[in-house]
Design a protein around this motif. Structure first.
Motif: not given
Length: 241
Positions: A198-205, A207-219
């Protein structure tokens, strides 16, 4: 790299429960006649209950979740809220809630539990906590969970983080053993799971969906192209109605 797919992925990316959890629940119930799984989502636990119960009803307030629920013999799904259950009086030997009780109006829900329960029925509130990764991945993930995605969690998430220790539960307790969900996942699978939060959905809403891409890129450099073990400690708040 694009790690996250579009909507409708809950069923594909949420972990299922270990088979031994059903043995625990069946042992607590007075018989194997009927189980009701409330807040069932797409049926991750619901279908497992059908292995031990003659009739299983899965209830969820979301029409979309019910439309995407996994079909199984002896399982019927209905759209229904937790506070007004579409279940007859005195009909449920086992009542379960998996990863959803923290969203409920518990006082209203517990009134409904007492209404639908047969004498001696068992109630189980089940939650799995924060995902656990291997040591070389955990430091970066902990920063993500605490500082980056953390502000987007609803207030109710604190109950999950506390493993339901602070959740009101006015029933005679039944001991339940420790259970762990464990999966061997690629990074793509893990990223898909993060996208169901649910936090991912709220982050996208926001306009901060990039933090999800960033954690995957960093891992990614640490994770590699293979599979890693992903674990969730499961809490079962089990009681006699």
């Amino acid at each position: 790299m694009t790690w996250f797919t579009s909507g409708g992925e809950y069923a594909a990316h949420r972990p299922t429960y270990p088979a031994e959890i059903v043995d625990v629940l069946r042992a607590a119930a007075p018989d194997g006649e009927a189980a009701v799984d409330i807040g069932c989502g797409t049926g991750q636990l619901t279908v497992l209950l059908a292995q031990e119960f003659e009739q299983v009803i899965g209830l969820d307030p979301s029409e979309d979740q019910i439309a995407n629920a996994t079909a199984a013999a002896k399982v019927a799904y209905r759209v229904s809220s937790a506070e007004a259950l579409d279940v007859p009086d005195a009909s449920a030997s086992l009542i379960t809630v998996a990863q959803a009780a923290h969203w409920f109006d518990l006082a209203a829900f517990y009134r409904e539990v007492r209404r639908i329960a047969v004498p001696g029925a068992a109630l189980a509130l089940i939650t799995y906590g924060v995902v656990e990764l291997d040591d070389d991945l955990s430091e970066r993930f902990d920063v993500f969970y605490r500082d980056e995605i953390g502000p987007y969690w609803p207030a109710e998430r604190r109950h999950v983080d506390n493993r339901y220790a602070d959740l009101d539960f006015p029933f005679e307790p039944i001991d339940a053993p420790a259970v762990t969900i464990e999966r061997s996942w690629t990074l793509q699978q893990f990223a898909g799971y993060l996208g169901t939060w649910s936090a991912a959905r709220r982050a996208r809403e926001a306009g901060q969906g990039r933090i999800l891409e960033q954690i995957a890129d960093d891992l990614a450099p640490m994770w590699g192209d293979g599979r890693r073990t992903v674990r969730w400690p499961v809490t079962i708040l089990l009681g006699r109605v």
